[in-house]
Design a protein around this motif. Structure first.
Motif, short mmCIF file in Angstrom:
data_model
loop_
_atom_site.label_atom_id
_atom_site.label_comp_id
_atom_site.label_asym_id
_atom_site.label_seq_id
_atom_site.Cartn_x
_atom_site.Cartn_y
_atom_site.Cartn_z
N LEU A 52 0.80 -1.23 0.00
CA LEU A 52 0.00 0.00 0.00
C LEU A 52 0.83 1.28 0.00
O LEU A 52 0.62 2.17 -0.82
CB LEU A 52 -0.94 -0.02 1.21
CG LEU A 52 -1.75 1.24 1.48
CD1 LEU A 52 -2.69 1.55 0.32
CD2 LEU A 52 -2.54 1.09 2.78
N THR A 53 1.75 1.42 0.94
CA THR A 53 2.49 2.69 1.02
C THR A 53 3.92 2.54 0.52
O THR A 53 4.75 3.41 0.76
CB THR A 53 2.48 3.28 2.44
OG1 THR A 53 3.36 2.52 3.28
CG2 THR A 53 1.08 3.32 3.03
N SER A 138 1.00 -8.46 0.30
CA SER A 138 -0.12 -7.60 0.67
C SER A 138 -0.79 -7.04 -0.59
O SER A 138 -1.17 -7.81 -1.45
CB SER A 138 0.39 -6.50 1.62
OG SER A 138 -0.68 -5.88 2.27
N ARG A 194 -3.58 5.76 9.40
CA ARG A 194 -2.35 4.99 9.59
C ARG A 194 -2.31 4.34 10.98
O ARG A 194 -1.85 3.23 11.13
CB ARG A 194 -1.13 5.89 9.40
CG ARG A 194 0.21 5.17 9.45
CD ARG A 194 0.34 4.11 8.36
NE ARG A 194 1.73 3.69 8.15
CZ ARG A 194 2.12 2.82 7.24
NH1 ARG A 194 1.24 2.26 6.43
NH2 ARG A 194 3.39 2.49 7.10
N TYR A 201 -1.24 -4.12 11.31
CA TYR A 201 -0.03 -4.64 10.66
C TYR A 201 0.90 -5.35 11.65
O TYR A 201 1.89 -5.95 11.24
CB TYR A 201 0.79 -3.51 10.02
CG TYR A 201 0.10 -2.76 8.90
CD1 TYR A 201 -0.90 -3.34 8.12
CD2 TYR A 201 0.46 -1.44 8.62
CE1 TYR A 201 -1.51 -2.63 7.10
CE2 TYR A 201 -0.14 -0.73 7.59
CZ TYR A 201 -1.13 -1.33 6.84
OH TYR A 201 -1.73 -0.62 5.83
N HIS A 311 1.59 -8.84 10.18
CA HIS A 311 1.54 -8.65 8.73
C HIS A 311 2.83 -8.02 8.19
O HIS A 311 3.33 -8.41 7.13
CB HIS A 311 0.32 -7.78 8.41
CG HIS A 311 0.14 -7.50 6.95
ND1 HIS A 311 -0.11 -8.49 6.04
CD2 HIS A 311 0.20 -6.33 6.25
CE1 HIS A 311 -0.22 -7.95 4.83
NE2 HIS A 311 -0.04 -6.65 4.92
N ASP A 312 3.38 -7.04 8.89
CA ASP A 312 4.60 -6.36 8.43
C ASP A 312 5.80 -7.29 8.28
O ASP A 312 6.83 -6.88 7.72
CB ASP A 312 4.97 -5.21 9.38
CG ASP A 312 4.37 -3.87 8.95
OD1 ASP A 312 3.85 -3.78 7.82
OD2 ASP A 312 4.43 -2.92 9.76
N1 LIG Z 1 3.46 -1.63 6.20
C1 LIG Z 1 2.90 -1.91 4.92
C2 LIG Z 1 1.59 -2.58 5.17
C3 LIG Z 1 0.71 -2.81 4.02
O1 LIG Z 1 0.92 -4.10 3.57
C4 LIG Z 1 2.77 -0.65 4.11
O2 LIG Z 1 2.76 0.43 4.70
O3 LIG Z 1 2.72 -0.72 2.89
#
Ligand SMILES: N[C@@H](CCO)C(=O)O
Ligand SMILES: CC(=O)SCCNC(=O)CCNC(=O)[C@H](O)C(C)(C)COP(=O)(O)OP(=O)(O)OC[C@H]1O[C@@H](n2cnc3c(N)ncnc32)[C@H](O)[C@@H]1OP(=O)(O)O
Length: 336
Positions: A52-53, A138, A194, A201, A311-312
């Protein structure tokens, strides 16, 4: 091109321009970075798709003259992708070089499918008929599986990390709270989004072990201060309108839509596939990767990344991710 969104902070971005109408846009640009050299047979190209980011800057910390670290430095030279021609685009709708909603007041809604179709045009432009591998975690994994379903003949091997065949009710629900925060307050909302996202995450156990109930001198809980820090950091480097566009694209993700369902869609994939999840991921739980591994004909059994980071971990546990990449991507020594 001016401004941080169009800039080239690491001095190595390139741009691909498509000048015909596309998905409600008059045309678009994709920023991308590459590493290595495409061999004569164009058989060593690897597509890396960010989350995503994330952005196109997969690696750079090891390159003389490009000291800015990338988000997967350990995977690119020297690493398991040594000898490959690595291509990493900034996603369509993003804010790190590619066409995004900050450019058009009425930016159209995009789907993961639109984003992959844009990336396919980039592949055509680069002369890449078939990727030796497509890798993504992701949101990058959503695009990777969509690539393998919509363009099966162009994907030789596939790595899907901490991702899903279709956004779940919980993922859409968490995302909708984030979208509400941004719409309610376009200035402060991205930071609130966020904070919500970042908790999802990480794992409950990690947060407890790191921060417990500790309070700082300024009166904030340590975990509160940690989330404030990540909120401020993202607000400095990301555009709220892009966050909305990309989050809505993730909500739209369902490889089975209009294709007879997820099972039928996954059955189209011809790539040799590795699917991996993280044992402590509460946002993209292992059941979602199990579904992918069971549904893709050429998939090995599900691999599990062990990590406290939730997830991270697909960004943090680079040794475990690197081992999966080494297993999947054939050696291309001598082609750089
Ligand atoms: N930490 C990741 C989580 C999204 O998968 C991001 O900011 O892209
Ligand atoms: C190199 C780049 O530009 S990457 C840009 C693209 N980014 C991406 O693709 C991924 C986006 N990034 C992320 O998702 C995350 O930042 C991750 C996954 C990489 C972070 O993983 P981790 O290394 O585990 O970092 P962690 O969550 O522990 O956060 C560390 C930060 O919190 C800060 N922190 C820790 N505890 C506290 C606290 N109690 N109060 C305030 N801040 C705190 C640390 O000082 C550190 O700050 P810094 O990042 O500014 O140096």
């Amino acid at each position: 091109m001016t401004g941080w969104r169009f800039g080239d902070p690491n001095g190595r971005r390139k741009w691909f321009s498509h000048t015909e109408p596309f998905a409600g846009l008059p045309g678009f640009q994709l920023a991308y970075e590459t590493w290595g050299t495409l061999n004569a047979e164009a058989s060593n190209a690897v597509l890396v798709l960010h989350a995503l980011t994330g952005d196109s800057h997969v690696a750079g910390g090891v390159e003389p003259g490009h000291p800015t670290p990338g988000w997967w430095d350990a995977l690119v030279e020297p690493g398991p992708l040594d000898g490959c021609f690595v291509v990493a685009p900034n996603v369509l709708g993003g804010c790190q070089g590619s066409t995004g909603p900050w450019q058009y007041p009425a930016f159209p809604a995009l789907t993961i499918r639109d984003q992959v179709a844009a990336e396919a045009l980039l592949a055509d432009y680069l002369g890449i008929g078939r990727w030796a591998a497509v890798l993504g975690g992701s949101m990058g994994g959503m695009r990777a599986v969509e690539w393998a379903v919509s363009e099966p003949e162009r994907v030789e091997s596939l790595l899907l990390l901490a991702t899903t065949a279709a956004a779940s009710a919980e993922q859409i629900g968490l995302a909708s709270a984030q979208l509400h925060a941004i719409r309610a307050d376009p200035r402060e909302g991205l930071g609130v989004a966020r904070r919500i996202a970042h908790i999802s995450y990480r794992s409950e156990q990690e947060l407890q072990a790191r921060f417990g109930r500790q309070v700082q001198e300024d009166g904030r809980f340590e975990v509160e201060s940690y989330l404030d820090h990540h909120a401020a950091k993202l607000s400095r480097r990301f555009d709220a309108a892009s966050y909305v566009t990309l989050t809505e694209a993730m909500n739209s993700h369902d490889v089975g839509r209009g294709r007879g369902g997820v099972t039928a869609a996954l059955g189209r994939v011809t790539a040799r596939t590795l699917v991996a999840g993280v044992d402590s991921d509460r946002l993209y739980p292992l059941a979602q990767q199990r579904e992918l591994a069971a549904g893709i004909p050429g998939a090995d059994d599900l691999r599990v990344i062990t990590s406290p980071y939730g997830h991270d971990a697909f960004l943090i546990e680079t040794a475990q991710v690197g081992a999966l990449v080494s297993e999947l991507v054939p050696a291309h020594s001598g082609s750089r």
